[in-house]
Write a protein that holds these residues in place. Sequence first.
Motif, PDB file in Angstrom:
ATOM      1  N   HIS A   1       5.025  -0.748  -6.430  1.00 38.64           N
ATOM      2  CA  HIS A   1       4.081  -1.507  -5.602  1.00 38.64           C
ATOM      3  C   HIS A   1       2.640  -1.340  -6.088  1.00 38.64           C
ATOM      4  O   HIS A   1       1.809  -2.231  -5.880  1.00 38.64           O
ATOM      5  CB  HIS A   1       4.206  -1.101  -4.123  1.00 38.64           C
ATOM      6  CG  HIS A   1       3.780   0.290  -3.813  1.00 38.64           C
ATOM      7  ND1 HIS A   1       4.601   1.379  -4.015  1.00 38.64           N
ATOM      8  CD2 HIS A   1       2.613   0.788  -3.310  1.00 38.64           C
ATOM      9  CE1 HIS A   1       3.975   2.480  -3.629  1.00 38.64           C
ATOM     10  NE2 HIS A   1       2.765   2.148  -3.210  1.00 38.64           N
ATOM     11  N   VAL A   2       2.355  -0.240  -6.756  1.00 37.49           N
ATOM     12  CA  VAL A   2       1.023  -0.043  -7.322  1.00 37.49           C
ATOM     13  C   VAL A   2       0.834  -0.934  -8.549  1.00 37.49           C
ATOM     14  O   VAL A   2      -0.209  -1.585  -8.712  1.00 37.49           O
ATOM     15  CB  VAL A   2       0.820   1.439  -7.688  1.00 37.49           C
ATOM     16  CG1 VAL A   2      -0.499   1.634  -8.426  1.00 37.49           C
ATOM     17  CG2 VAL A   2       0.865   2.308  -6.439  1.00 37.49           C
TER      18      VAL A   2
ATOM     19  N   GLU B   1       2.384  -3.702  -9.141  1.00 36.40           N
ATOM     20  CA  GLU B   1       2.324  -5.090  -8.677  1.00 36.40           C
ATOM     21  C   GLU B   1       0.931  -5.413  -8.139  1.00 36.40           C
ATOM     22  O   GLU B   1       0.418  -6.521  -8.345  1.00 36.40           O
ATOM     23  CB  GLU B   1       3.378  -5.321  -7.589  1.00 36.40           C
ATOM     24  CG  GLU B   1       3.415  -6.738  -7.057  1.00 36.40           C
ATOM     25  CD  GLU B   1       3.549  -7.780  -8.155  1.00 36.40           C
ATOM     26  OE1 GLU B   1       2.878  -8.839  -8.051  1.00 36.40           O
ATOM     27  OE2 GLU B   1       4.316  -7.547  -9.125  1.00 36.40           O
ATOM     28  N   ALA B   2       0.298  -4.468  -7.452  1.00 30.85           N
ATOM     29  CA  ALA B   2      -1.053  -4.699  -6.929  1.00 30.85           C
ATOM     30  C   ALA B   2      -2.052  -4.891  -8.064  1.00 30.85           C
ATOM     31  O   ALA B   2      -2.965  -5.735  -7.970  1.00 30.85           O
ATOM     32  CB  ALA B   2      -1.477  -3.533  -6.042  1.00 30.85           C
TER      33      ALA B   2
ATOM     34  N   ALA C   1      -9.280   2.380   2.476  1.00 33.08           N
ATOM     35  CA  ALA C   1      -7.991   2.984   2.135  1.00 33.08           C
ATOM     36  C   ALA C   1      -8.149   4.474   1.881  1.00 33.08           C
ATOM     37  O   ALA C   1      -7.283   5.282   2.262  1.00 33.08           O
ATOM     38  CB  ALA C   1      -7.404   2.290   0.904  1.00 33.08           C
TER      39      ALA C   1
ATOM     40  N   HIS D   1       0.255   9.870  -7.375  1.00 34.07           N
ATOM     41  CA  HIS D   1       0.923   8.588  -7.606  1.00 34.07           C
ATOM     42  C   HIS D   1       1.150   8.313  -9.097  1.00 34.07           C
ATOM     43  O   HIS D   1       1.429   7.173  -9.466  1.00 34.07           O
ATOM     44  CB  HIS D   1       0.099   7.457  -6.992  1.00 34.07           C
ATOM     45  CG  HIS D   1       0.108   7.461  -5.489  1.00 34.07           C
ATOM     46  ND1 HIS D   1      -0.570   8.408  -4.750  1.00 34.07           N
ATOM     47  CD2 HIS D   1       0.728   6.653  -4.599  1.00 34.07           C
ATOM     48  CE1 HIS D   1      -0.387   8.164  -3.454  1.00 34.07           C
ATOM     49  NE2 HIS D   1       0.401   7.126  -3.339  1.00 34.07           N
TER      50      HIS D   1
ATOM     51  N   ALA E   1      -8.012  -1.934  -7.071  1.00 37.04           N
ATOM     52  CA  ALA E   1      -7.005  -2.686  -6.321  1.00 37.04           C
ATOM     53  C   ALA E   1      -5.675  -1.938  -6.298  1.00 37.04           C
ATOM     54  O   ALA E   1      -4.981  -1.897  -5.274  1.00 37.04           O
ATOM     55  CB  ALA E   1      -6.835  -4.074  -6.937  1.00 37.04           C
ATOM     56  N   ALA E   2      -5.326  -1.326  -7.425  1.00 37.44           N
ATOM     57  CA  ALA E   2      -4.086  -0.555  -7.489  1.00 37.44           C
ATOM     58  C   ALA E   2      -4.159   0.664  -6.571  1.00 37.44           C
ATOM     59  O   ALA E   2      -3.175   1.025  -5.912  1.00 37.44           O
ATOM     60  CB  ALA E   2      -3.815  -0.127  -8.929  1.00 37.44           C
TER      61      ALA E   2
ATOM     62  N   ALA F   1      -3.387  -0.052  -2.932  1.00 38.20           N
ATOM     63  CA  ALA F   1      -1.941  -0.085  -2.693  1.00 38.20           C
ATOM     64  C   ALA F   1      -1.354   1.318  -2.666  1.00 38.20           C
ATOM     65  O   ALA F   1      -0.431   1.603  -1.888  1.00 38.20           O
ATOM     66  CB  ALA F   1      -1.260  -0.932  -3.772  1.00 38.20           C
TER      67      ALA F   1
ATOM     68  N   GLU G   1      -2.454   2.840   0.790  1.00 41.06           N
ATOM     69  CA  GLU G   1      -1.980   2.127   1.973  1.00 41.06           C
ATOM     70  C   GLU G   1      -0.479   1.842   1.942  1.00 41.06           C
ATOM     71  O   GLU G   1       0.111   1.559   2.978  1.00 41.06           O
ATOM     72  CB  GLU G   1      -2.738   0.811   2.126  1.00 41.06           C
ATOM     73  CG  GLU G   1      -4.222   0.990   2.422  1.00 41.06           C
ATOM     74  CD  GLU G   1      -4.939  -0.324   2.678  1.00 41.06           C
ATOM     75  OE1 GLU G   1      -4.351  -1.388   2.353  1.00 41.06           O
ATOM     76  OE2 GLU G   1      -6.071  -0.287   3.191  1.00 41.06           O
ATOM     77  N   GLY G   2       0.138   1.927   0.778  1.00 41.81           N
ATOM     78  CA  GLY G   2       1.549   1.599   0.633  1.00 41.81           C
ATOM     79  C   GLY G   2       2.459   2.747   1.021  1.00 41.81           C
ATOM     80  O   GLY G   2       2.013   3.773   1.552  1.00 41.81           O
TER      81      GLY G   2
END
Length: 372
Positions: free
Chosen positions: A30-31, A33-34, A58, A223, A260-261, A264, A267-268
């Motif tokens: 998901h990171v 993809e962000a 965030a 992450h 942006a990553a 995510a 917050e993801g």
Amino acid sequence: MTDRATALREQGRDIISLSVGEPDFATPDHVIEAARAAMDAGQTKYTPVTGTMALKKAAALHFRRDLGIAADPANIIVTSGGKQALFEAIVATVSEGDEVIVPSPWWVSYPQMVRFAGGRVVPLRTHAHRGFRFEAGELESLITPRTNWVLLNSPGNPTGAVYPAEMLLALGEVMRRHLQVMALSDDIYAPLNYSDGPHATLANLCPDLADRICTVSGVSKSHAMTGFRIGVATGPGWLIDAMGTLQSNSTGNPSSVSQAAAVAAFEGPQDFLTDWREIFRQRRDLVVAGINAIPGLSTPVPDGAFYCFIDASDHMGRFGGDDTKLALHLLEHGVAVVAASAFGGKDGFRISFATDEATLTEAIHRIGKALA
């Protein structure tokens, strides 16, 4: 050592690198993809110097959820990696002759940052038999009128030491008696804590000292985003503003795509961290058992991060007391480690267990063979 290992590999040598502090896991989907979505949306321009409001919000969530710190987005700065946040906090506040207390063994960049700013490093020695933790009285004995920072790192690099709440509460009492002392708390490894109970950090335990505490975190270790170069810091407004001034006149804003990553990441979903921690815990136990089984080597059990700080005193006579020669000897036998002296220690080396168990097992075998 990492560069030497890479060069030897390019020559065809079989080298296992345990020198770099970097998770071997893939960055969460998901990171990635962000980051991809941000590029597709054209988010490739300048951002505000100190970070986007989306990432500051965030990061505030992260500080509150993971560290128990009620951070206002207005008092958060986004930097190009946690290292930049630490550097800016020190350079913004340390003048020629100021003293900064740094527990040792320390992360290699801490003393260099202090010296760059003209400050004097005051080592606070810690020892393996006490889990590389210090007592508040030991800290207080080093404080002078010129002391303006104590640096904290929990879980720590290179030792994996975790500071318990009672130790930090005692440190807070010391700070209340010495009003000029501030605390710079590097909590980048907080999600990789294997001890019981929640992570303890000074800003959460001593909120009345908030105007003298700067807490640094990020996404690199938690992450597997080391290459994204995003750090975050929260502290008193006057300090965050000063750090922003430095950033404005040096690097400017951090990468827009990386920001942006990181949104995510904070917050993801966080559930993958449970699995990662358990894998690291198993690797830690393998390495501790393997190292302690090698005659002349010993290491305590680290409570966090992904490092073991190994004592090799019984072998140092063979290397003239030079642990760099010991590290080079191990490199010749196919394992890259980092000498303890790089971290303000001595007579040993640090290894990272951020790699798979088969590789760690082979590395331990090679270390044992090299010292046999």
